[in-house]
Design an enzyme around this catalytic site. Structure first.
Site, PDB file in Angstrom:
ATOM      1  N   GLY A  90       1.304  -3.429   9.296  1.00  0.00           N
ATOM      2  CA  GLY A  90       1.929  -2.262   8.699  1.00  0.00           C
ATOM      3  C   GLY A  90       1.442  -2.158   7.266  1.00  0.00           C
ATOM      4  N   ARG A  93       0.763  -3.222   1.318  1.00  0.00           N
ATOM      5  CA  ARG A  93       0.548  -3.031  -0.130  1.00  0.00           C
ATOM      6  C   ARG A  93       0.131  -1.601  -0.426  1.00  0.00           C
ATOM      7  NH1 ARG A  93      -5.090  -5.997  -1.922  1.00  0.00           N
ATOM      8  NH2 ARG A  93      -6.322  -5.577  -0.068  1.00  0.00           N
ATOM      9  N   LYS A 114      -3.245   1.797  -2.459  1.00  0.00           N
ATOM     10  CA  LYS A 114      -3.579   0.398  -2.208  1.00  0.00           C
ATOM     11  C   LYS A 114      -3.209  -0.376  -3.465  1.00  0.00           C
ATOM     12  CE  LYS A 114      -7.506  -2.385  -0.541  1.00  0.00           C
ATOM     13  NZ  LYS A 114      -8.933  -2.307  -0.165  1.00  0.00           N
ATOM     14  N   ASP A 126       2.069 -10.090  -2.261  1.00  0.00           N
ATOM     15  CA  ASP A 126       2.645  -9.484  -3.460  1.00  0.00           C
ATOM     16  C   ASP A 126       2.472  -7.972  -3.506  1.00  0.00           C
ATOM     17  OD1 ASP A 126      -0.041  -9.131  -4.130  1.00  0.00           O
ATOM     18  OD2 ASP A 126      -0.056 -10.669  -5.695  1.00  0.00           O
ATOM     19  N   ASP A 256      -6.756  -1.984  12.974  1.00  0.00           N
ATOM     20  CA  ASP A 256      -5.926  -1.322  11.965  1.00  0.00           C
ATOM     21  C   ASP A 256      -6.772  -0.716  10.856  1.00  0.00           C
ATOM     22  OD1 ASP A 256      -6.236  -4.244  11.471  1.00  0.00           O
ATOM     23  OD2 ASP A 256      -5.320  -3.776   9.551  1.00  0.00           O
ATOM     24  N   ASN A 257      -8.087  -0.957  10.889  1.00  0.00           N
ATOM     25  CA  ASN A 257      -9.003  -0.321   9.931  1.00  0.00           C
ATOM     26  C   ASN A 257      -9.818   0.792  10.564  1.00  0.00           C
ATOM     27  OD1 ASN A 257      -8.301  -1.841   7.696  1.00  0.00           O
ATOM     28  ND2 ASN A 257      -9.798  -3.441   8.110  1.00  0.00           N
ATOM     29  N   ASP A 266     -10.754   1.783   3.571  1.00  0.00           N
ATOM     30  CA  ASP A 266     -10.218   0.453   3.279  1.00  0.00           C
ATOM     31  C   ASP A 266     -11.323  -0.594   3.175  1.00  0.00           C
ATOM     32  OD1 ASP A 266      -8.320  -1.334   2.549  1.00  0.00           O
ATOM     33  OD2 ASP A 266      -7.536  -1.688   4.553  1.00  0.00           O
TER      34      ASP A 266
END
Length: 476
Positions: A90, A93, A114, A126, A256-257, A266
């Site tokens: 998901g 970031r 991003k 993070d 997912d890319n 990405d």
């Protein structure tokens, strides 16, 4: 806010329902220092008249754009990562910040982030992006756009004043938040999540949404799911061919890319080929070479098979297999077209073009010394043999391995040969974006906060884009 009439908000993603996203908030960054703004892209969506202060408020502090998403949405999806299924993915970031219409084409576009902070899908991460990672993505998208590859466009890069700890680069390191402009952020993995939970109604809703907003010509198809797959197969064949012609290695071709609109996006680990090497990999952790340069078509097709598997929950298998079978012929056709475009040549017949492109690949691989990828296309652009044989690689081109290529090249007509009059082609060397140069661009930023080399490189890439005369953005 001085918006132009070209700004047209059109947030469509919420129509899918709460099953597809989580409302989130951006991180509260200590600083917001504008490092890059893409005014050419901004003009296409009516945001170029923002002042720098307004720009930072929207793309660093993420104040909502008028009549747009509020709050932003972290998308839910799954995916295969190096062919291992991961149901914990998901937007970890990033988030979907806004949707709006492109002025010239009326396409629905996304502004996505991003490094904008933690979300429910951060998985102990993070939610941040290193400044170096942001710089690398800006460079990648500029170069790919110039080379005619369907790609997202880096829209904004803002340094955020945080110190990040990373294991793969010197730490602590500077942080940033990137905004990209894409046709869509709906991924193959968006379909995979619904299939994983066997939510056929949600899958059908997703198919309808994608057709309504990205493939409206399929609206009357009797079998929408297989018709959609057929279109995606064609778009992904084109994208893969354009990667190959550009000598580009994506590095992480996970499901997912993969964008449902056939647009590259990405950019984590990536490389441009230093020379023709089918085994060349971009990611240091790709020890098996799964996503090596020469295996990219195989990787994309495997991903398309996973998408077909999802769609098999809502339609018959036979038409899905038929759609998948279109990938090979489409890829071969698109690769020939892409290679001719790179050389600035007009196509002849299908058979002649296929033979010529084979000779081209043999020539690139020939010679007593390795030939860098990009200089080959630069030297022979628009079939200018005199220029190629007066350049720094003349001795190499005189060798036996180039005989077939040179003989067949004489049978082709240049496409728009006036492009050779651009000052770019008076140079001895082309613009490239090899690993060592990216490191050299980053060094003065890291050491002295000197952005002049980065800015000069972007200007040089844009000059090359204009010299090649390719459309400013390959439409998908």
């Amino acid at each position: 806010m001085p918006l132009t009439p070209a700004y047209r908000a059109d947030p469509k993603f919420p129509e899918l329902g709460a099953e597809f996203y989580d409302p989130v908030a951006a991180a509260d960054f200590p600083k917001t220092i504008l490092r890059y703004r893409n005014d050419r892209a901004a003009q296409s969506v009516g945001l170029d008249t923002l002042t720098d202060e307004e720009w930072v408020r929207h793309f660093g502090r993420f104040e909502p754009l008028p009549d747009n998403l509020a709050p932003p949405l972290a998308q839910r999806y799954h995916g295969h990562q190096f062919r291992v299924y991961n149901p914990e993915l998901g937007d970890g970031r990033g988030f979907l910040y806004a949707q709006l219409r492109e002025a010239e084409t009326n396409r629905l576009l996304d502004l996505g982030t991003k490094g904008s902070g933690e979300t429910p899908w951060s998985r102990q991460g993070d939610g941040r992006l290193t400044l170096k990672g942001g710089v690398r993505e800006v460079l990648a998208t500029a170069m790919l756009e110039a080379l005619g590859v369907p790609t997202s466009r880096s829209f904004s890069l803002i340094e955020t004043g945080e110190a990040l700890m990373r294991t793969d680069e010197p730490s602590p390191t500077r942080a940033s938040v990137l905004v990209r402009l894409s046709h869509s952020h709906i991924r193959f993995g968006t379909f995979q999540r619904q299939a994983f939970f066997e939510k056929t109604a949600a899958l059908e809703t997703l198919v309808g949404h994608v057709i309504d907003h990205y493939y409206p010509h399929l609206d009357r198809a009797a079998d929408k799911a297989s018709a959609l797959l057929g279109e995606v197969v064609q778009r992904m064949a084109r994208l893969t061919a354009r990667w190959m012609a550009a000598g580009f290695v994506h590095g992480v071709l996970n499901t997912d890319n993969m964008s449902i609109t056939g647009e590259s996006f990405d950019y984590g680990p990536y490389r441009f080929l230093p020379r023709n090497d089918p085994n060349f990999t971009a990611a240091y952790f790709d020890s098996a070479g799964l996503y090596a340069f020469g295996r990219q078509p195989e990787a994309v097709f495997w991903n398309l098979q996973q998408l077909a598997g999802c769609l098999s929950l809502v339609t018959a298998t036979e038409p899905l297999v038929e759609a998948l079978n279109g990938f090979g012929p489409a890829y071969r056709r698109e690769l020939i077209a892409a290679m001719l475009d790179r050389l600035g040549l007009r196509p002849r017949s299908e058979e002649e073009d296929a033979g010529f492109v084979q000779a081209m690949f043999r020539a690139i691989a020939a010679g007593s010394e390795p030939l860098r990828w990009e200089p080959f296309f630069f030297d022979w652009f628009c079939a200018d043999e005199e220029r190629a044989l007066a350049g720094p690689r003349a001795e190499l081109y005189a060798q036996e391995g180039f005989e077939d290529f040179r003989r067949l090249l004489k049978t082709y007509e240049p496409d728009r040969p006036g492009r050779l009059g651009h000052p770019y082609f008076a140079r001895r060397e082309p613009e490239e974006l090899l690993y060592d140069e990216i490191e050299a661009i980053w060094a003065p930023i890291a050491e002295a906060d000197d952005w002049s080399v980065f800015e000069a490189k972007l200007a040089a890439i844009d000059s090359a884009r204009r010299a090649w005369g390719l459309p400013p953005q390959q439409k998908v």
